[in-house]
Design a protein around this motif. Structure first.
Motif, PDB file in Angstrom:
ATOM      1  N   ARG A  76      23.826  99.610 111.503  1.00 19.78           N
ATOM      2  CA  ARG A  76      24.344  98.683 110.502  1.00 19.78           C
ATOM      3  C   ARG A  76      25.674  98.091 110.959  1.00 19.78           C
ATOM      4  O   ARG A  76      25.945  96.910 110.734  1.00 19.78           O
ATOM      5  N   CYS A  94      20.233  95.816 104.228  1.00 21.10           N
ATOM      6  CA  CYS A  94      19.675  96.669 103.164  1.00 21.10           C
ATOM      7  C   CYS A  94      18.441  97.420 103.647  1.00 21.10           C
ATOM      8  O   CYS A  94      18.213  98.567 103.243  1.00 21.10           O
ATOM      9  N   TRP A  97      19.756 100.403 105.564  1.00 25.31           N
ATOM     10  CA  TRP A  97      20.196 101.459 104.640  1.00 25.31           C
ATOM     11  C   TRP A  97      18.992 102.255 104.125  1.00 25.31           C
ATOM     12  O   TRP A  97      19.011 103.488 104.084  1.00 25.31           O
ATOM     13  N   ALA A 108      20.237 106.874  99.518  1.00 27.04           N
ATOM     14  CA  ALA A 108      21.167 106.000 100.224  1.00 27.04           C
ATOM     15  C   ALA A 108      22.607 106.216  99.789  1.00 27.04           C
ATOM     16  O   ALA A 108      23.530 106.135 100.608  1.00 27.04           O
ATOM     17  N   TRP A 109      22.805 106.520  98.503  1.00 32.04           N
ATOM     18  CA  TRP A 109      24.182 106.717  98.046  1.00 32.04           C
ATOM     19  C   TRP A 109      24.802 107.976  98.643  1.00 32.04           C
ATOM     20  O   TRP A 109      26.013 108.063  98.785  1.00 32.04           O
ATOM     21  N   ALA A 112      26.452 107.028 101.664  1.00 30.10           N
ATOM     22  CA  ALA A 112      27.705 106.324 101.386  1.00 30.10           C
ATOM     23  C   ALA A 112      28.781 107.250 100.836  1.00 30.10           C
ATOM     24  O   ALA A 112      29.868 106.788 100.480  1.00 30.10           O
ATOM     25  N   ARG A 114      28.502 109.254  98.073  1.00 25.50           N
ATOM     26  CA  ARG A 114      28.468 109.438  96.633  1.00 25.50           C
ATOM     27  C   ARG A 114      27.520 110.578  96.276  1.00 25.50           C
ATOM     28  O   ARG A 114      26.436 110.699  96.851  1.00 25.50           O
ATOM     29  N   LEU A 253      24.972  95.261 102.005  1.00 27.48           N
ATOM     30  CA  LEU A 253      25.693  96.327 101.312  1.00 27.48           C
ATOM     31  C   LEU A 253      26.862  96.848 102.127  1.00 27.48           C
ATOM     32  O   LEU A 253      27.896  97.237 101.565  1.00 27.48           O
ATOM     33  N   THR A 254      26.737  96.863 103.446  1.00 23.28           N
ATOM     34  CA  THR A 254      27.805  97.405 104.300  1.00 23.28           C
ATOM     35  C   THR A 254      29.113  96.656 104.070  1.00 23.28           C
ATOM     36  O   THR A 254      30.157  97.254 103.789  1.00 23.28           O
ATOM     37  N   LEU A 257      30.483  96.913 100.217  1.00 25.20           N
ATOM     38  CA  LEU A 257      31.229  98.125  99.868  1.00 25.20           C
ATOM     39  C   LEU A 257      32.641  98.081 100.439  1.00 25.20           C
ATOM     40  O   LEU A 257      33.604  98.480  99.775  1.00 25.20           O
ATOM     41  N   MET A 287      24.455 100.426  93.622  1.00 30.65           N
ATOM     42  CA  MET A 287      25.487 101.245  94.263  1.00 30.65           C
ATOM     43  C   MET A 287      26.832 100.520  94.222  1.00 30.65           C
ATOM     44  O   MET A 287      27.867 101.119  93.911  1.00 30.65           O
TER      45      MET A 287
END
Length: 327
Positions: A76, A94, A97, A108-109, A112, A114, A253-254, A257, A287
């Motif tokens: 990514r 995405c 991910w 996936a979270w 990250a 989470r 998403l990369t 965030l 997310m």
């Protein structure tokens, strides 16, 4: 690591029409990318957006320029340097991910950092129409906690007043989609404050929003078309109180965030936004929406039908995506 990339265009009918100051849409045209290692498929969905010079042909071509690197196993992080921000990179980012989560056997979270995702409450968008029609639409959606109204100019106060009368307890956001001049904004903002509007989104054309520097709006302003990636963040921090982060603008998403983290560090509020799209496009944005002051992820709610499996949505509450959908 050997991978296979497949990409396709899809068309999803909108329930009725989606109308903003720039025009009318009756269908969501999306790009779906799937990256497979032979055992695990990872998927991502993106929306080519004409306002940013994109169309379906160009986005599909953009994905193809990255095919060799993606199939050879690029990360990514490496993808950020292969493609510019936009829908093509979003679809691939995405998908990567999703693939990484399935390969690791975690959500996936978790990748990250989470521990979990909480449900989020989205606003619901009312298309630009006559005051009477928008009032009727607001009455039909009046039990939702927040409505987002599209306006097309300084006369939008009539639409907002009609919506406020029809939905007196609902929180309101107004989105001008670059349709106002600075003088019109200065005239309109106090009236919107009187109608208890919480936020005015992208009042001026992005190329002209330098005029906002030093302006103390009685209603907080939110950047949308003015913000894509961290490159525009410093200027936006001088002009806005909030930024609308969308995966299609940031290129996935990369970057989204990272952009959200830097925006918060600058004291900006976050809106997690979307284009009109299916649950596959919205799933990773859930997310991004964690802890956001405003959530505008109603894309699937505007469609005549969503893909299956899709997100579980009860009223305005969006639940974390099932692994069969994404992540």
């Amino acid at each position: 690591m050997s991978r296979t990339l497949t990409v396709r265009a899809e068309r999803w009918q909108i329930a009725g029409a989606f109308v903003i100051s720039r025009g009318v849409k009756t269908a969501a045209e999306v790009v779906v990318a799937e990256i497979s290692d032979g055992d695990h498929p990872g998927r991502g969905e993106a929306v080519p957006y004409a306002r940013y010079g994109e169309d379906m042909v160009g986005v599909l071509a953009g994905v193809e320029t990255a095919r060799g690197a993606v199939e050879a196993g690029c990360s990514r992080a490496e993808l950020q340097d292969i493609l510019p921000p936009g829908a093509a990179r979003n679809a691939l980012d995405c998908a990567l991910w999703d693939l990484a989560a399935k390969q690791a056997g975690v959500r996936a979270w978790t990748l990250a950092g989470r521990a979990r995702l909480d449900p989020v409450k989205t606003c619901f968008t009312l298309s630009l129409d006559t005051p009477r029609a928008m009032g009727e639409a607001a009455r039909a959606q009046g039990r939702r906690p927040m409505l987002k109204l599209k306006i097309g100019g300084a006369d939008g106060i009539d639409q907002v007043a009609a919506v406020r009368a029809a939905a007196p307890r609902t929180r309101l956001i107004v989105d001008a989609n670059e349709a106002l001049t600075f003088d019109e904004l200065v005239h309109l903002a106090p009236e919107l404050a009187r109608l208890e509007v919480l936020l005015i989104e992208q009042p001026l054309p992005a190329a002209l929003d330098e005029a906002l520097e030093g302006y103390a709006s009685p209603v907080p302003l939110c950047a949308d078309e003015s913000l894509h990636t961290r490159a525009e963040l410093a200027a936006c921090a001088r002009r806005y109180a909030c930024v609308n982060i969308k995966l299609d603008k940031s290129g996935g998403l990369t970057e989204a965030l990272a952009l959200a983290a830097e925006a918060r560090a600058l004291g900006l509020e976050i809106m997690a936004g979307c284009m009109v799209a299916t649950s596959l496009a919205i799933a990773p944005a859930v997310m991004l929406a964690q802890g956001a002051a405003f959530v505008d992820l109603d894309g699937p709610l505007l469609l005549a039908r969503d893909r299956e499996p899709g997100l579980a949505i009860t009223g305005s509450t969006i639940f974390p995506p099932p692994p069969e959908l994404w992540g």
